[in-house]
Design an enzyme around this catalytic site. Structure first.
Site, PDB file in Angstrom:
ATOM      1  CG  HIS A   1      -7.755   0.261  -2.328  1.00  0.00           C
ATOM      2  ND1 HIS A   1      -7.525   1.325  -3.173  1.00  0.00           N
ATOM      3  CD2 HIS A   1      -7.029   0.501  -1.206  1.00  0.00           C
ATOM      4  CE1 HIS A   1      -6.698   2.183  -2.576  1.00  0.00           C
ATOM      5  NE2 HIS A   1      -6.379   1.711  -1.386  1.00  0.00           N
TER       6      HIS A   1
ATOM      7  CG  HIS B   1     -11.715   5.038   2.063  1.00  0.00           C
ATOM      8  ND1 HIS B   1     -10.920   5.967   1.419  1.00  0.00           N
ATOM      9  CD2 HIS B   1     -10.881   4.037   2.443  1.00  0.00           C
ATOM     10  CE1 HIS B   1      -9.675   5.536   1.415  1.00  0.00           C
ATOM     11  NE2 HIS B   1      -9.616   4.368   2.028  1.00  0.00           N
TER      12      HIS B   1
ATOM     13  CG  HIS C   1      -9.766  -0.540   1.719  1.00  0.00           C
ATOM     14  ND1 HIS C   1      -9.988   0.227   0.603  1.00  0.00           N
ATOM     15  CD2 HIS C   1      -9.041   0.233   2.567  1.00  0.00           C
ATOM     16  CE1 HIS C   1      -9.407   1.396   0.754  1.00  0.00           C
ATOM     17  NE2 HIS C   1      -8.826   1.427   1.942  1.00  0.00           N
TER      18      HIS C   1
ATOM     19  CG  PHE D   1      -2.754   6.966   1.865  1.00  0.00           C
ATOM     20  CD1 PHE D   1      -3.941   6.360   2.258  1.00  0.00           C
ATOM     21  CD2 PHE D   1      -2.825   8.071   1.036  1.00  0.00           C
ATOM     22  CE1 PHE D   1      -5.169   6.847   1.838  1.00  0.00           C
ATOM     23  CE2 PHE D   1      -4.051   8.568   0.611  1.00  0.00           C
ATOM     24  CZ  PHE D   1      -5.220   7.957   1.013  1.00  0.00           C
TER      25      PHE D   1
ATOM     26  CG  HIS E   1      -2.025   1.011   1.147  1.00  0.00           C
ATOM     27  ND1 HIS E   1      -1.977   2.191   1.850  1.00  0.00           N
ATOM     28  CD2 HIS E   1      -3.173   1.044   0.433  1.00  0.00           C
ATOM     29  CE1 HIS E   1      -3.077   2.895   1.572  1.00  0.00           C
ATOM     30  NE2 HIS E   1      -3.818   2.223   0.723  1.00  0.00           N
TER      31      HIS E   1
ATOM     32  CG  HIS F   1      -8.064   5.448   6.011  1.00  0.00           C
ATOM     33  ND1 HIS F   1      -6.979   4.631   6.237  1.00  0.00           N
ATOM     34  CD2 HIS F   1      -8.644   4.980   4.884  1.00  0.00           C
ATOM     35  CE1 HIS F   1      -6.904   3.730   5.275  1.00  0.00           C
ATOM     36  NE2 HIS F   1      -7.906   3.908   4.439  1.00  0.00           N
TER      37      HIS F   1
ATOM     38  CG  HIS G   1      -5.240   6.512  -2.477  1.00  0.00           C
ATOM     39  ND1 HIS G   1      -3.962   6.031  -2.348  1.00  0.00           N
ATOM     40  CD2 HIS G   1      -6.022   5.732  -1.697  1.00  0.00           C
ATOM     41  CE1 HIS G   1      -3.974   5.014  -1.502  1.00  0.00           C
ATOM     42  NE2 HIS G   1      -5.200   4.806  -1.091  1.00  0.00           N
TER      43      HIS G   1
HETATM   44 CU1  C2O Z   1      -5.401   3.033  -0.141  1.00  0.00          CU
HETATM   45 CU2  C2O Z   1      -8.072   3.172   2.506  1.00  0.00          CU
HETATM   46  O1  C2O Z   1      -6.630   3.475   1.320  1.00  0.00           O
END
Ligand code: C2O
Length: 588
Positions: free
Chosen positions: A199, A326, A359, A346, A167, A330, A190
């Site tokens: 993802h 989302h 995710h 990230f 990631h 986070h 992203h």
């Molecule tokens: Cu690549 Cu929830 O992020």
């Protein structure tokens, strides 16, 4: 809810077949079954893989269509899917909070790369995290698998921390786009239409590796069902037992259950929707409902804008609203202090097992979105379909995967258990309190000007502007043809830290605005992100056709748009309302 979208009837009921019940093998579960439509194109044939092996410049120059200027501007005339990284050129990654020298490159930079083929394994059914906690056999398997992953040698690609680095590498600029090295254009998964497919693959391989480690080809990751009443707390499988391999120390523990997730959360005192308890749950459900309703007519609004080879996230493209929600999740999980590890950054997010459940639900929401659109292809565009990434699989092979191959989860041999979707029900969402009944004299009206031609600052106080609509009093057929979209361009964030502002719209009183900001239309949320020290720009597109109906404002010539800063300092390049061609007229 728009009357033409039969939310409740769209997910096909799926009774458990009798033979499943008798077999006693895999437990019988209701699963989300895709509806078939003549538009579905999840399995379109692939172009020959050889084209992927050429340097992008070679391809483009061979075709004679690319000038350096065009590439730099990101305006490519030719088909240009984002190419897989050249692993041998992987370099240090960067993060706003953790510095410029992050080591995120994979340990398999010189391995042979093969093309991905669909697995031939039983259909795996992902279940809700609040359900699996009751299944001790499953919990034993999941914790064992993660323990084994953590126990792998540190340089083994299956090692837990190596998996997290995948990631980091794709999100924190360890790779440059092949063919775009000078000036370099990083690969970034992203802020664009790459977000959901990348993802999906990341979880796919992660899940299959966990299954391999415990020799179970039915193993699945649980999904954090944060779009349902009983899933709006942090799943206890990740929080209850500090000695569990699923536990992570770097979180905001004040958000552990019974704290309720707030989709409008941002760090600090301005945090959140201002709601608590049942009102907060309802507010979240209304946000989710609105997100779907507003973005069904045009995939960009939900999935993110196109991003092609040689192009960077810039002031004209941005993430979809699912990605924004989302991002807030986070933030809500990660440590409240900078550098906001693990989930709030990230580069470290993959170190928390909760990431994969967050995710899984994001992926499930995409699956539901697709279903609601009759399985229609979101972008019938080779630049999306042929965008390509590289992963390390459960057979210890390095594989090349294309977006086009992940569009039907059935081909990847997984699906989701069907659980109630409360935001599809009729909800009593709080609307703007201002009403037409009030006379002007009763309201303290304020003068609000147009945005103007110069960029504007947005930091401490709300920015309110009067924006003209291209057309008022649109008829049903016009709405089916074009969706009305509020566009905010050239959003520059002045720090490397987290950033968020919310957008509200209201109908004006002539040239004056009422005190109420009106209805929530959407949000811009960014995790701390550095990006080679440059000011990172972005854009925001929000569908407002249905919102105007809710506001009873279809006959307004102008709208009052209010940007409410929550955290971070911004410069805004422009605010406009446009009519964009819908890709799914049936669903307006
Ligand atoms: Cu690549 Cu929830 O992020």
């Amino acid at each position: 809810m728009s009357t033409s979208v039969g939310f409740l009837s769209t997910i096909a009921p799926s009774a458990c077949p009798l033979h499943d019940r008798r077999s006693g093998a895999a437990p019988c579960r209701r699963v989300i079954r895709p509806r078939v439509s003549c538009h579905s194109n999840g399995n379109a044939p692939q172009p020959p893989p050889s084209s992927l092996l050429m340097d992008r410049r070679d391809v483009l120059f061979a075709l004679g269509g690319l000038t350096g200027g065009a590439a730099a501007a990101g305006k490519l005339a030719l088909a240009a899917p984002v190419m897989p990284p050249d692993l041998t050129k992987c370099h240090d990654a960067n993060s706003a909070g953790l510095g410029d020298h992050l080591k995120c490159c994979p340990p398999y930079t010189s391995a042979e790369i093969t093309d991905y083929t669909f697995p031939d394994t039983p259909l795996r059914v992902r279940r809700a995290a609040q359900e699996v906690i009751k299944d001790s056999e499953y919990m034993e398997k999941y914790t064992t698998a993660v323990r084994l992953m953590k126990g792998k040698p540190p340089d083994h690609p299956w090692n837990f921390y190596q998996q997290a680095l995948i990631h980091c590498a794709y999100c924190n600029e360890a790779y440059d786009q092949v063919g775009f090295l000078n000036p370099s254009v990083p690969i970034q998964v992203h802020f664009s239409w790459l977000f959901l497919p990348w993802h999906r693959y990341y979880l796919h391989f992660y899940e299959r590796i966990l299954g391999k480690l415990i020799d179970d080809d039915t193993f699945t990751l649980p999904f954090w069902n944060f779009d349902s009443d009983d899933g709006m707390t942090m799943p206890e499988i990740f929080t209850a037992d500090t000695s569990s391999p699923l536990y992570n120390e770097n979180r905001d523990t004040s958000h552990y259950s019974p704290a309720i997730l707030d989709y409008k959360y941002s760090y600090g005192n301005t945090a959140g929707s201002g709601e608590t308890g049942d009102a907060l749950v309802l507010s979240n459900l209304c946000t989710m409902k609105k997100t779907f309703k507003q973005s069904l007519p045009l995939a960009d609004l939900f999935m993110g804008d196109p991003l092609r080879a040689g192009q960077e996230a810039d002031g004209s493209n941005g993430p979809g609203q699912l990605e924004s929600i989302h991002n807030a999740v986070h933030m809500w999980v990660g440590t409240p202090e900078s550098p906001h590890i693990d989930m709030g950054d990230f580069s470290t997010a993959g170190k928390d097992c909760i990431f994969f459940s967050l995710h899984a639900n994001v992926d499930r929401l995409w699956h539901i979105y697709r279903n609601l659109r009759g399985n229609k292809l979101e972008f019938n565009d080779p630049d999306w379909l042929d965008s390509t990434f590289i992963f390390y699989d459960e057979n210890e092979q390095v594989v090349r995967v294309k977006v086009r191959d992940c569009l039907n989860p059935n081909n990847l041999r997984y699906t989701y258990e069907e659980v109630p979707i409360p935001w599809m029900n009729k909800l009593n969402c709080v609307k703007t309190t201002e009403t037409k009944e009030k006379t002007k004299a009763e309201l303290s009206l304020v003068r609000v000007g147009a945005f103007g031609s110069e960029p504007r600052e947005l930091s401490k106080t709300a920015l309110r502007v009067m924006v003209s609509r291209p057309k008022k009093s649109r008829k049903k057929a016009e709405k089916e043809d074009k969706v009305e979209v509020l566009q905010i361009k050239d959003i520059a964030v002045d720090t490397d830290g987290p950033a968020r502002f919310d957008v509200y719209i209201a109908a004006p009183y002539g040239d004056l605005a009422g005190p109420d900001y009106g209805d929530f239309a959407g949000t811009f949320v960014r995790l701390p992100h550095k990006g080679k020290g440059k000011k990172r720009k972005g854009a925001l597109k929000l569908g407002i056709t249905s919102l105007l109906e809710d506001l009873d404002a279809e006959d307004a010539e102008k709208l009052v748009v209010t940007l409410v800063p929550r955290i971070g300092e911004f410069t805004i390049g422009g605010v406009a309302i446009k009519l964009l061609q819908t890709d799914n007229p049936r669903l307006v």
